[in-house]
Scaffold this motif. Structure first.
Motif, PDB file in Angstrom:
ATOM      1  N   HIS A  45       0.834  -1.202   0.000  1.00 15.80           N
ATOM      2  CA  HIS A  45       0.000   0.000   0.000  1.00 15.80           C
ATOM      3  C   HIS A  45       0.873   1.257   0.000  1.00 15.80           C
ATOM      4  O   HIS A  45       0.542   2.241  -0.668  1.00 15.80           O
ATOM      5  CB  HIS A  45      -0.921  -0.017   1.220  1.00 15.80           C
ATOM      6  N   ALA A  46       1.994   1.211   0.712  1.00 16.15           N
ATOM      7  CA  ALA A  46       2.902   2.365   0.733  1.00 16.15           C
ATOM      8  C   ALA A  46       3.427   2.670  -0.669  1.00 16.15           C
ATOM      9  O   ALA A  46       3.592   3.843  -1.048  1.00 16.15           O
ATOM     10  CB  ALA A  46       4.069   2.103   1.688  1.00 16.15           C
ATOM     11  N   ALA A  47       3.689   1.625  -1.445  1.00 16.83           N
ATOM     12  CA  ALA A  47       4.144   1.850  -2.823  1.00 16.83           C
ATOM     13  C   ALA A  47       3.061   2.545  -3.637  1.00 16.83           C
ATOM     14  O   ALA A  47       3.348   3.471  -4.410  1.00 16.83           O
ATOM     15  CB  ALA A  47       4.535   0.516  -3.464  1.00 16.83           C
ATOM     16  N   ASN A  48       1.810   2.124  -3.477  1.00 11.51           N
ATOM     17  CA  ASN A  48       0.718   2.792  -4.181  1.00 11.51           C
ATOM     18  C   ASN A  48       0.535   4.226  -3.702  1.00 11.51           C
ATOM     19  O   ASN A  48       0.232   5.121  -4.500  1.00 11.51           O
ATOM     20  CB  ASN A  48      -0.588   2.007  -4.002  1.00 11.51           C
ATOM     21  N   PHE A  49       0.689   4.448  -2.398  1.00 15.42           N
ATOM     22  CA  PHE A  49       0.585   5.804  -1.846  1.00 15.42           C
ATOM     23  C   PHE A  49       1.641   6.711  -2.476  1.00 15.42           C
ATOM     24  O   PHE A  49       1.336   7.830  -2.931  1.00 15.42           O
ATOM     25  CB  PHE A  49       0.767   5.739  -0.324  1.00 15.42           C
ATOM     26  N   GLU A  50       2.881   6.236  -2.498  1.00 12.62           N
ATOM     27  CA  GLU A  50       3.959   7.032  -3.088  1.00 12.62           C
ATOM     28  C   GLU A  50       3.728   7.234  -4.583  1.00 12.62           C
ATOM     29  O   GLU A  50       3.950   8.330  -5.122  1.00 12.62           O
ATOM     30  CB  GLU A  50       5.306   6.354  -2.845  1.00 12.62           C
ATOM     31  N   LEU A  51       3.262   6.196  -5.263  1.00  9.90           N
ATOM     32  CA  LEU A  51       3.010   6.300  -6.697  1.00  9.90           C
ATOM     33  C   LEU A  51       1.929   7.333  -6.984  1.00  9.90           C
ATOM     34  O   LEU A  51       2.057   8.149  -7.906  1.00  9.90           O
ATOM     35  CB  LEU A  51       2.605   4.931  -7.240  1.00  9.90           C
ATOM     36  N   TRP A  52       0.844   7.305  -6.208  1.00  9.24           N
ATOM     37  CA  TRP A  52      -0.264   8.247  -6.384  1.00  9.24           C
ATOM     38  C   TRP A  52       0.240   9.689  -6.333  1.00  9.24           C
ATOM     39  O   TRP A  52      -0.059  10.504  -7.212  1.00  9.24           O
ATOM     40  CB  TRP A  52      -1.303   8.007  -5.285  1.00  9.24           C
ATOM     41  N   HIS A  53       1.025  10.006  -5.305  1.00 12.04           N
ATOM     42  CA  HIS A  53       1.449  11.390  -5.110  1.00 12.04           C
ATOM     43  C   HIS A  53       2.584  11.782  -6.052  1.00 12.04           C
ATOM     44  O   HIS A  53       2.717  12.961  -6.408  1.00 12.04           O
ATOM     45  CB  HIS A  53       1.819  11.607  -3.645  1.00 12.04           C
ATOM     46  N   THR A  54       3.359  10.818  -6.496  1.00 14.64           N
ATOM     47  CA  THR A  54       4.380  11.115  -7.505  1.00 14.64           C
ATOM     48  C   THR A  54       3.717  11.402  -8.856  1.00 14.64           C
ATOM     49  O   THR A  54       4.137  12.312  -9.583  1.00 14.64           O
ATOM     50  CB  THR A  54       5.371   9.942  -7.627  1.00 14.64           C
ATOM     51  N   GLU A  55       2.672  10.646  -9.182  1.00 14.30           N
ATOM     52  CA  GLU A  55       1.947  10.914 -10.426  1.00 14.30           C
ATOM     53  C   GLU A  55       1.278  12.290 -10.385  1.00 14.30           C
ATOM     54  O   GLU A  55       1.177  12.962 -11.421  1.00 14.30           O
ATOM     55  CB  GLU A  55       0.919   9.819 -10.674  1.00 14.30           C
ATOM     56  N   ASP A  56       0.828  12.736  -9.218  1.00  8.98           N
ATOM     57  CA  ASP A  56       0.297  14.095  -9.094  1.00  8.98           C
ATOM     58  C   ASP A  56       1.349  15.126  -9.490  1.00  8.98           C
ATOM     59  O   ASP A  56       1.045  16.121 -10.161  1.00  8.98           O
ATOM     60  CB  ASP A  56      -0.159  14.360  -7.657  1.00  8.98           C
TER      61      ASP A  56
END
Length: 205
Positions: A45-56
């Motif tokens: 989930h942390a990887a998805n969290f980081e991915l979400w905000h990096t894509e922003d």
């Protein structure tokens, strides 16, 4: 995991929600104290969290080409970790099932593994959090909150459906009625031996 693998999709969704809320309040991505299984779920989930905000960051108006290139490379790296950890979830589950001689080899195959479903639950947790943020926005235009309340309703229904499906799959696996396999994602874009843009360039040779 003990002799009978502990598994609850509802517990997984609750853990993802707790992490999502905590990580928006605190710096870094602290992984909660838990057993090895739930720690892997939280790391995924942390990887998805980081991915979400990096894509922003990739969608920031006025970002320079150099900034976008840096973000793109980060997205590729994080997405690889996201997929690796989804596979790690499946590996841990299969390792825990093996002493029970499960999954049954002749049981009907489920096309989507638990790890991939956990990845979908992770993304839904992030969508729910950010949709609730939009409902609370004081500077939003007229109708924005109402639109996002409907969006929130749909997302909650979709997650409830997925939680129920994942728990049902696990119960069927434990009963020998269904099986799943580890599906390797086999991403090519990060591999210098498989991506022609890397092995075909002077810097990649």
């Amino acid at each position: 995991m003990n002799d009978r693998p502990r598994f609850s999709a509802r517990e997984i969704a609750a853990l993802q929600d707790a992490c999502t809320a905590r990580w928006h309040r605190e710096d870094g991505l602290p992984i909660p104290e838990a057993d090895a299984w739930l720690r892997t779920v939280a790391e995924q989930h942390a990887a998805n969290f980081e991915l979400w905000h990096t894509e922003d960051r990739a969608r920031t108006p006025g970002a320079s080409d150099a900034e976008l290139a840096t973000v793109k490379r980060a997205i590729d790296r994080i997405n690889q970790r996201r997929n690796d950890l989804a596979e790690a979830c499946d590996t841990q589950l299969l390792d825990a099932l093996r002493p029970l001689h499960l999954p049954q080899a002749n049981a009907p195959l489920h096309s989507e593994s638990p790890g991939l479903m956990i990845d979908r639950l992770s993304i839904l947790s992030l969508k729910l959090f950010h949709t609730e943020e939009q409902i609370a926005r004081a500077d939003a235009p007229a109708g924005h909150a109402e639109k996002n309340r409907e969006r929130l309703r749909i997302l909650r229904e979709q997650r409830e459906d997925l939680v129920s499906c994942l728990d049902a799959l696990w119960q069927q696996v434990m009963a020998g009625e269904r099986r799943f396999k580890l599906y390797r994602q086999l991403k090519m874009y990060n591999d210098p031996d498989l991506n022609p843009a890397m092995y075909g360039s002077p810097s990649g040779s």
